[in-house]
Design an enzyme around this catalytic site. Sequence first.
Site, PDB file in Angstrom:
ATOM      1  CD  GLU A  95      -2.919  -1.073   2.319  1.00  0.00           C
ATOM      2  OE1 GLU A  95      -4.045  -0.559   2.149  1.00  0.00           O
ATOM      3  OE2 GLU A  95      -2.555  -1.555   3.411  1.00  0.00           O
ATOM      4  CD  GLU A 115      -3.493  -6.438   3.552  1.00  0.00           C
ATOM      5  OE1 GLU A 115      -2.839  -5.385   3.576  1.00  0.00           O
ATOM      6  OE2 GLU A 115      -3.506  -7.202   2.567  1.00  0.00           O
TER       7      GLU A 115
END
Length: 220
Positions: A95, A115
């Site tokens: 990210e 995730e």
Amino acid sequence: MIDRPLKRNALSTHMESELQRAIQSGDVSSSRAVVITGAGGCFSAGADTTELREMTPSAIASYYRESGGVYEQIANLRQPVIVAITGYCLGGGLELALAADTRVADEDAVFGFPEIGIGILPSSGGVTRAIRCVGAGRARDLVLRGRRFGAVEAERWGILNELTKRGETVTRALQIASELAELDPLALEHTKQVLMASEESSLQASLLLERLAYAALNRT
């Protein structure tokens, strides 16, 4: 530099706060380009989720207003941001990389959004930027399956701008930064803003932004 080698440069709230301090420093304010990399042959293995696991919704909202806001702060720096990726670039590390303008990685780098495997999702711009970077279909595959992928795939899909041999990534990122530093900083700033805004604009709005920016820069 992200420097937490014993945790594979996991992005704790402390590390995010340190990144905030770094990008708000006088050295960065006066720079023409910014390079971010990780220590110890690893960019970042992701966010330190152990810190966030027990947070209430209110505490999580506060986190995104504070240290968790560093990803957008990096994206919105007026200077071009280059990341030099070695080793793991997973979860929050990916990210962070997607928030940059240019991504350079060595051929052995490993990427992924893991995730989903622990019951959460990429929430620091990962879903949003993955869709914009690789398209909705590919982003669904990467985020929902949480699988890892290599640097060659990342380059083919447009996540990476350049691949290098092992040990050459930081040098190449610094070369790109030096090239950018030779250009007019105001032109770079305005052009970066137009590029970012155009991703979410209609054709007519994007054309207007280009022309207004050109008019602002023409006599500088």
